[in-house]
Design a protein around this motif. Structure first.
Motif, PDB file in Angstrom:
ATOM      1  N   ASN A 124       0.530  -1.105  -0.073  1.00 23.40           N
ATOM      2  CA  ASN A 124       0.418   0.159  -0.111  1.00 23.40           C
ATOM      3  C   ASN A 124       0.926   1.170   0.307  1.00 23.40           C
ATOM      4  N   MET A 164      -8.167  -4.750   4.278  1.00 26.48           N
ATOM      5  CA  MET A 164      -6.597  -5.028   3.703  1.00 26.48           C
ATOM      6  C   MET A 164      -6.291  -4.351   5.162  1.00 26.48           C
ATOM      7  N   VAL A 219       0.735  -5.341   3.381  1.00 26.04           N
ATOM      8  CA  VAL A 219      -0.584  -5.728   4.258  1.00 26.04           C
ATOM      9  C   VAL A 219      -0.911  -7.039   3.989  1.00 26.04           C
ATOM     10  N   PRO A 222      -3.007  -3.553   7.979  1.00 27.77           N
ATOM     11  CA  PRO A 222      -1.497  -2.323   7.563  1.00 27.77           C
ATOM     12  C   PRO A 222      -0.730  -4.077   8.667  1.00 27.77           C
TER      13      PRO A 222
END
Ligand SMILES: Cc1cc2nc3c(=O)[nH]c(=O)nc-3n(C[C@H](O)[C@H](O)[C@H](O)COP(=O)(O)OP(=O)(O)OC[C@H]3O[C@@H](n4cnc5c(N)ncnc54)[C@H](O)[C@@H]3O)c2cc1C
Ligand code: SF4
Length: 479
Positions: A356, A389, A376, A391
């Motif tokens: 990302n 998604m 991610v 992180p």
């Protein structure tokens, strides 16, 4: 089926690409052609299946077994005629179609699909070279006028079919030349622009009027109201040109561009247009970062290498696709989640997934010098819905002096929706019937502006479908 054993004795043979070292020095088409005997042998591999999944998979419903047999027998004129019954522009898709048909070929189960796309291109080229592609002037005109807004493949397909039905067709195109993304988007190394010009000459000779440099808009060269007054029906084929943006820190710094800004400019440069040095977007001597792992990104890879990039990196936020089989869309469906490696990727680039982009990084002089990205994970929720998604905190900076955003497109339809009071569907696209008719009965929509960004073959099929819709609309009025 001229040679019933060919699929057992002859292997799939692709024409392949020009050598890498040679092709990255120019913008000529990368794909080579097979010797004619080889091409005929390849066509003989079609098994003429009882249930030809290739018909079903091709949005145009091309009749592959019939024309493969004719190619095998060297009956090129008849082969082109069969192909042309369902497909107005095989020379385009023969070069750039992802060949949905081949993925559903029964022999694809053994990774030996018939080379349908290449055979299509060869049939079209042979037809042009032998003089079989001639203007077909419609025998009568029905007195009805149709306007097409947008000269991409959808608009051209609608124009072609309506013209052949006897309508008087005018195509309005805001750019200086017709072709849509075929001309200003898809690089010349995939599709040489003479291929479009050659077809346009035929379409013009058949009676279609092309008006370039005419933007249809409230503040354009022609307003939707004027169009409505002058024409009996309107087909909207404006494409989906609005690129998706990346709203992160330093997005507006010089050096960050939309992919199409680079690709369109390079197409124009190849066509002889000159740009001021300050306006020229170039990868020469730069580390290039392409954000978006799809086809548009791949075209940026090929263009950057041809411009002389120092390094090219393509990143994608989604996870790496499957490398061999796509269990989510098994045969005969199109393998949407399969890793695609194009001729451009083979010319040199680093590819990474599940990254990302957090921000663009500037050096002490305020110039672009990198992008901070974060790894991610994609986690599927317990209810099996769309993956989320997540992180990971694992961050790094990818050096770049040129960054290209290739993250898809949205439709710029708002003005037409308002001007013609059109209804939208749940996805925000113009709502249409199966034949492209909108909530305003004389207005039709086709191609990317109807479906969202898609493929040339789908745009052509959609344009032909809308033309049929126009015909049915008028036949209902007559009753
Ligand atoms: C970089 C790139 C590479 C691609 N590569 C492939 C590929 O290899 N194979 C494949 O199958 N597909 C590919 N695609 C997708 C394909 O190009 C599109 O799906 C297809 O061109 C859509 O056709 P269309 O006619 O609907 O729209 P477009 O091709 O976008 O044409 C729309 C036309 O309408 C004109 N227009 C817009 N608004 C107005 C207005 N207000 N007034 C007048 N004119 C207007 C535009 O200028 C444009 O010429 C690619 C797309 C991109 C961006
Ligand atoms: S247009 Fe595409 S999907 Fe259809 S037959 Fe040709 S290559 Fe196959």
């Amino acid at each position: 089926m001229g040679n019933p054993k060919a699929f057992l004795t002859i292997d799939r043979k692709e024409a392949g690409y020009r050598p890498k070292e040679e092709r990255i020095r120019d913008y000529g088409e990368v794909e080579q052609t097979l010797a004619i005997e080889d091409r005929m042998q390849q066509a003989s591999r079609c098994m003429d299946c009882g249930v030809p999944f290739c018909h079903w998979a091709c949005p145009l419903g091309n009749r592959m077994p019939e024309y493969q047999d004719l190619v095998y027998k060297g009956k090129w004129k008849e082969a082109y005629q069969v192909l042309n019954q369902t497909h107005p522009f095989p020379e385009f898709t023969g070069r750039i179609c992802p060949a949905l048909c081949e993925k559903s070929c029964v022999q694809a189960l053994e990774h030996q699909a018939v080379t349908i796309r290449e055979n299509e291109c060869a049939t079209a080229e042979r037809a042009y070279n032998e003089g079989f592609v001639l203007p077909r002037i419609p025998a009568f005109r029905n007195g009805r006028k149709v306007a097409i807004v947008g000269g991409g493949p959808a608009g051209l397909a609608a124009a072609d079919r309506l013209n052949q039905m006897g309508y008087t067709v005018t195509v309005f195109e805001k750019n200086e030349a017709i072709g849509g993304l075929l001309r200003f988007g898809i690089p010349d190394f995939k599709l040489n622009k003479h291929v479009i010009d050659r077809r346009l000459e035929i379409l013009e000779a058949e009676g279609i009027t092309f008006k370039t440099g005419v933007k249809v808009a409230e503040d354009g060269d022609m307003t939707p109201k004027q169009l409505d007054k002058e024409f009996d029906a309107i087909v909207l084929t404006m494409g989906a040109e609005t690129p998706r943006d990346l709203k992160v820190e330093n997005r507006d710094v010089k050096g960050v561009y939309f992919a199409l800004q680079l690709l369109q400019q390079q197409n124009r440069v190849n066509a002889g247009v000159e740009f001021e040095k300050a306006d020229r977007i170039t990868a020469k001597g730069k580390n290039v970062l392409i954000i978006g792992g799809g086809d548009t990104g791949s075209d940026c890879v090929g263009t950057s290498n041809r411009q002389g990039a120092k390094s090219v990196t393509q990143i994608e936020v989604m996870p790496k696709p499957f490398e061999d089989e796509d269990p989510v869309n098994p045969w005969p469906a199109y393998p949407r989640l399969l890793l695609k490696t194009t001729s451009s990727h083979k010319e040199g680039c680093t590819r990474e997934w599940s990254l990302n982009t957090l921000r663009f990084v500037l050096d002490d002089n305020g110039n672009l010098c990198g992008a901070e990205v974060e790894k991610v994970d994609w986690v599927t929720p317990a209810d099996g819905g769309r993956p989320n998604m997540v992180p990971t905190g694992e961050k790094k900076i990818i050096p770049c002096e040129l960054a290209l955003l290739a993250m898809g497109f949205t439709q710029p339809n708002a003005q037409f929706v308002d001007a013609f009071k059109l209804e939208k569907d749940q996805r925000g696209n113009i709502a249409t019937s199966a034949l492209g008719q909108t909530s305003n009965p004389k207005i039709f929509a086709a191609g990317d502006c109807r479906t969202g960004a898609s493929l040339v073959v789908r745009a052509i099929a959609s344009g032909r479908c809308a033309a049929q819709g126009v015909e049915e609309y008028f036949s209902t009025l007559k009753k």
